[in-house]
Design an enzyme around this catalytic site. Structure first.
Site, short mmCIF file in Angstrom:
data_model
loop_
_atom_site.label_atom_id
_atom_site.label_comp_id
_atom_site.label_asym_id
_atom_site.label_seq_id
_atom_site.Cartn_x
_atom_site.Cartn_y
_atom_site.Cartn_z
N ASP A 57 -6.98 50.62 172.19
CA ASP A 57 -6.42 50.59 173.38
C ASP A 57 -5.63 51.82 173.86
O ASP A 57 -4.74 52.18 173.05
CB ASP A 57 -5.26 49.40 173.44
CG ASP A 57 -4.51 48.88 174.70
OD1 ASP A 57 -4.42 49.97 175.54
OD2 ASP A 57 -3.84 48.02 174.75
N ASN A 84 -12.55 58.36 178.90
CA ASN A 84 -13.37 57.67 179.84
C ASN A 84 -12.80 56.21 180.42
O ASN A 84 -13.05 55.72 181.52
CB ASN A 84 -14.81 57.36 179.38
CG ASN A 84 -15.80 56.31 180.23
OD1 ASN A 84 -15.98 56.47 181.23
ND2 ASN A 84 -15.75 55.07 179.70
N SER A 135 -12.43 61.91 185.88
CA SER A 135 -11.25 61.97 186.95
C SER A 135 -12.23 61.02 188.04
O SER A 135 -13.10 60.44 187.72
CB SER A 135 -10.86 63.44 187.35
OG SER A 135 -10.18 63.01 188.34
N TYR A 149 -4.68 54.04 192.24
CA TYR A 149 -5.80 54.53 191.77
C TYR A 149 -5.73 56.39 191.81
O TYR A 149 -5.86 57.17 190.80
CB TYR A 149 -7.03 54.23 191.99
CG TYR A 149 -8.25 54.49 191.24
CD1 TYR A 149 -8.60 54.09 190.00
CD2 TYR A 149 -9.22 55.29 191.92
CE1 TYR A 149 -9.47 54.45 189.35
CE2 TYR A 149 -10.19 55.66 191.09
CZ TYR A 149 -10.45 55.44 189.85
OH TYR A 149 -11.64 55.76 189.14
N LYS A 153 -5.25 59.43 189.30
CA LYS A 153 -6.35 60.25 189.29
C LYS A 153 -5.91 61.93 189.42
O LYS A 153 -6.00 62.77 188.94
CB LYS A 153 -7.42 60.10 189.88
CG LYS A 153 -8.26 58.66 189.41
CD LYS A 153 -8.86 59.08 187.93
CE LYS A 153 -9.63 57.95 187.48
NZ LYS A 153 -10.44 58.30 186.11
N THR A 184 -21.74 52.29 188.28
CA THR A 184 -21.00 51.79 187.21
C THR A 184 -20.46 50.41 187.43
O THR A 184 -20.57 49.57 188.32
CB THR A 184 -19.93 52.83 186.87
OG1 THR A 184 -18.83 52.76 187.97
CG2 THR A 184 -20.36 54.13 186.75
#
Length: 280
Positions: A57, A84, A135, A149, A153, A184
């Site tokens: 984690d 990732n 990123s 988010y 990033k 993804t």
């Protein structure tokens, strides 16, 4: 001596993490594949002589240190770290709870920070290594519905760019990967958490945005398997790029941002250039 590299990959139980792990293994490298659910990681990747699955984690300092230790004990080194693992808390800023906003930054920024902090001593000892941070174009250009988010990033971008000269004297390189829209699992319910609608002024745009993203899910133009192969290729270079802008849409986004920055800098050039003290 061997040319085999040892990869430590976070979030290797689903999405792009699986593709990166499979590409590294297919290239003859060894992989330490990590995830919060090691059973899921093992199920996704199958059995392989050069594969070690470890629970991790990324928000846990203890997990990060244990994973780095397990990798070094099994393979003797860590050549490529791929940060990732991540998630997506989406919504308009006023509707994202403080807890969810903080959770986004905790996972997506401080998660890679934790894991990198655990791995760097191994890389310094061996005088080599590559730290990869996945990123996003959201780390280059902010947009509505992505405040949490993008904040995380953008933080990743600044952290890695600043880390680069610190670790370069030890033979350690860094690489930011800035994907555009890839097919993804980021927009699936398992990865994306939408803020609970609570403010009527945002209701219509919230409904429209979620509907558009749901239509996009599974239809993004980028192939994550091809991106994974590209990362294996880049990791094999003596001098990997500081940034790899991944996808034609990502290149267009970065070019547009660069032009906008230059235009903004030039728009008030005279005013900006006259802010110094007037020497007597």
């Amino acid at each position: 001596m061997t040319d085999q590299k040892v990869w430590l990959i976070t979030g290797a139980g689903r999405g792009m993490g699986i593709d990166i792990a499979m590409a590294a293994l297919a290239g003859g490298d060894a992989v330490v594949a990590t995830g919060r659910n090691p059973e899921r990681v093992s199920s996704a990747l199958g059995a392989h002589d050069d594969l070690l699955v470890v629970k991790l984690d990324v928000t846990s300092h203890d997990d990060a240190e244990a994973a780095a230790r397990a990798a070094a004990e099994r393979f003797g080194r860590i050549d490529v770290l791929v940060n990732n693992a991540g998630n997506f808390n989406a919504g308009f800023f006023e509707e994202i709870s403080p807890e969810d906003f903080r959770s986004q930054v905790e996972t997506t920024l401080f998660g890679p920070v934790n894991v990198t902090r655990a791995v760097l001593p191994v890389m310094r000892a061996q005088h080599s290594g590559l730290v990869v941070a996945i990123s996003s174009t959201a780390g280059i250009v902010g947009q509505a519905f992505c405040t949490a988010y993008a904040a995380a990033k953008f933080g990743v971008e600044g952290w890695i760019e600043s880390l680069t000269p610190e670790v370069a004297p030890f033979g350690i390189r860094t690489m930011l990967v800035e994907p555009g829209f890839f097919r993804t699992e980021l927009l699936t319910p398992e990865s994306t958490t939408y803020a609970e609608p609570s403010i009527g002024d945002y209701a219509e745009r919230t409904e429209q945005t979620i509907a558009a993203w749901n239509r996009m899910n599974g239809r993004q133009g980028g192939d994550p398997a091809k991106l994974a192969d590209a990362l294996v290729q880049l990791a094999g270079q003596e001098e990997p790029p500081l940034r790899f802008v991944a996808g034609a849409d990502a290149i267009a986004t970065v070019e547009q941002k660069a032009k906008a920055l230059l235009a903004q800098a030039g728009a008030y050039r005279e005013l900006s250039s006259n802010l110094a003290y007037d020497d007597a």
